[in-house]
Design a protein around this motif. Sequence first.
Motif, short mmCIF file in Angstrom:
data_model
loop_
_atom_site.label_atom_id
_atom_site.label_comp_id
_atom_site.label_asym_id
_atom_site.label_seq_id
_atom_site.Cartn_x
_atom_site.Cartn_y
_atom_site.Cartn_z
N LEU A 143 4.76 10.43 -2.47
CA LEU A 143 3.87 8.80 -2.45
C LEU A 143 5.13 8.03 -2.65
CD1 LEU A 143 1.56 8.28 -2.51
CD2 LEU A 143 1.19 8.18 -4.82
N ASN A 144 5.74 7.03 -1.81
CA ASN A 144 6.18 5.98 -1.50
C ASN A 144 5.63 4.34 -2.45
OD1 ASN A 144 9.21 7.45 -0.84
ND2 ASN A 144 8.12 7.78 0.64
N ASN A 185 1.25 -1.37 -0.27
CA ASN A 185 0.18 0.02 -0.29
C ASN A 185 0.83 1.56 0.14
OD1 ASN A 185 -2.49 -1.58 0.09
ND2 ASN A 185 -2.16 -1.58 1.87
N ILE A 186 0.08 2.23 -0.28
CA ILE A 186 1.23 3.06 -0.68
C ILE A 186 1.24 4.03 0.55
CG2 ILE A 186 0.70 5.59 -1.71
CD1 ILE A 186 1.13 3.55 -3.67
N THR A 187 2.40 4.91 0.72
CA THR A 187 2.26 5.42 1.64
C THR A 187 2.57 7.53 1.34
OG1 THR A 187 5.24 5.40 2.14
CG2 THR A 187 4.14 3.39 3.56
N LEU A 188 1.83 8.34 2.20
CA LEU A 188 2.40 9.49 1.59
C LEU A 188 2.83 10.62 2.78
CD1 LEU A 188 1.41 11.06 -0.66
CD2 LEU A 188 -1.43 11.41 1.09
N LYS A 189 3.66 11.23 2.59
CA LYS A 189 5.06 11.34 3.82
C LYS A 189 4.90 12.98 3.42
CE LYS A 189 7.78 7.44 4.39
NZ LYS A 189 9.19 7.41 4.04
N LYS A 190 4.38 13.94 3.89
CA LYS A 190 4.53 15.50 4.33
C LYS A 190 5.86 15.96 4.24
CE LYS A 190 0.49 16.75 3.24
NZ LYS A 190 0.09 17.75 1.93
N ILE A 191 6.82 16.75 3.91
CA ILE A 191 8.77 16.52 4.04
C ILE A 191 8.85 18.22 3.60
CG2 ILE A 191 11.17 16.22 3.57
CD1 ILE A 191 9.60 13.53 2.55
N GLN A 192 9.50 19.10 4.66
CA GLN A 192 9.59 20.17 5.05
C GLN A 192 11.35 19.90 4.34
OE1 GLN A 192 7.09 21.09 6.84
NE2 GLN A 192 8.69 23.11 6.81
N GLU A 216 -1.63 13.21 -3.61
CA GLU A 216 -2.81 13.51 -2.67
C GLU A 216 -4.02 12.43 -3.23
OE1 GLU A 216 -3.59 15.84 -0.21
OE2 GLU A 216 -1.21 16.79 0.22
N HIS A 217 -4.15 13.00 -4.46
CA HIS A 217 -4.67 12.00 -5.09
C HIS A 217 -4.37 10.91 -5.87
CE1 HIS A 217 -8.36 11.06 -8.63
NE2 HIS A 217 -7.31 10.80 -9.01
N LEU A 218 -3.14 10.24 -6.15
CA LEU A 218 -3.41 9.33 -6.33
C LEU A 218 -3.32 8.09 -5.42
CD1 LEU A 218 -0.05 9.60 -8.77
CD2 LEU A 218 -1.90 8.89 -9.53
N VAL A 265 11.06 -2.79 -7.02
CA VAL A 265 11.96 -1.94 -7.30
C VAL A 265 10.91 -0.20 -6.51
CG1 VAL A 265 11.74 -0.44 -9.66
CG2 VAL A 265 12.21 -2.44 -9.99
N GLU A 266 11.91 0.26 -6.35
CA GLU A 266 11.39 1.36 -4.59
C GLU A 266 10.60 2.32 -5.73
OE1 GLU A 266 10.26 1.05 -1.70
OE2 GLU A 266 10.88 -1.68 -2.07
N CYS A 267 10.17 2.54 -5.73
CA CYS A 267 9.31 4.17 -5.88
C CYS A 267 8.92 5.43 -5.26
CB CYS A 267 8.38 3.52 -7.04
SG CYS A 267 9.09 2.24 -8.58
N GLU A 268 9.58 6.51 -6.02
CA GLU A 268 8.80 7.85 -5.17
C GLU A 268 7.47 8.72 -6.37
OE1 GLU A 268 12.40 9.27 -3.36
OE2 GLU A 268 13.04 9.35 -5.21
N TYR A 269 6.84 9.12 -5.61
CA TYR A 269 6.24 10.20 -6.47
C TYR A 269 6.21 11.31 -6.04
CZ TYR A 269 2.85 12.03 -9.71
OH TYR A 269 1.94 12.64 -10.78
N TRP A 270 6.77 12.75 -6.69
CA TRP A 270 7.01 13.81 -5.85
C TRP A 270 5.64 14.83 -6.48
CZ3 TRP A 270 9.88 14.93 -1.52
CH2 TRP A 270 10.61 13.83 -1.47
N GLU A 271 4.78 15.87 -5.01
CA GLU A 271 4.09 16.81 -5.75
C GLU A 271 3.06 16.28 -6.69
OE1 GLU A 271 2.95 19.44 -3.90
OE2 GLU A 271 4.58 18.93 -2.92
N ARG A 272 2.84 16.63 -7.93
CA ARG A 272 1.58 16.91 -8.78
C ARG A 272 0.98 16.95 -7.97
NH1 ARG A 272 5.52 14.41 -13.05
NH2 ARG A 272 6.16 13.75 -11.18
N ARG A 273 0.49 15.26 -8.47
CA ARG A 273 -1.35 14.48 -8.02
C ARG A 273 -0.86 13.44 -6.40
NH1 ARG A 273 -5.21 16.90 -8.74
NH2 ARG A 273 -6.32 14.73 -9.75
#
Length: 136
Positions: free
Chosen positions: A31-32, A14-21, A69-71, A59-67
Amino acid sequence: MSIDLKIRGNLGQNITLKKIQRSGGEEVTVLNFSIASTEYRPDNSSGERRYVAGHTEWVECEYWERRAEHLASILVKGLPVTITGRESIGSYEKDGVVHRTRKIRVEDIYLNLDSTRIESVTLRPPRPNEADDAPF
C-alpha cells in the motif's frame, strides 16, 4: 541506516494498492500513500490563544502485506492519521541531478479520532466467539 519515526498528519492522496512479484515467484501486496504533516505554532498576537499553520512536510509511506487490502478499502484522502515506522533514505537521478528521497515503511497506522475532521466511525458487528457456542 534506519530511523524509527512517529508522524501525525492527513493522508495526502488516495491509496494505491499494488501486487508485486518477488524473485521467488511469491506475490506480495504493498500500500503506497503520502502524509502531509503540518507544523502548528502558537500565535498570541491577537490576544487570544490560537495556533497558525507553518511548514508542511510531505512523507511518502509504504505498508507491506498484513492488512494492506483491508486498509486500502477504508483509508481516504484527508483522513487524519498517526503512523509509526522506519525511515529509509534513497536517491534517484533525473536530468543529471541526484534527488534524495525519504520513505517510511509503516509498521502501525492509527486514526486520530480527536480530530474535528472525523464525523463518525462505523464498526462491523463482532465475530461470533466459538466459546459462546459451547453448551456449558
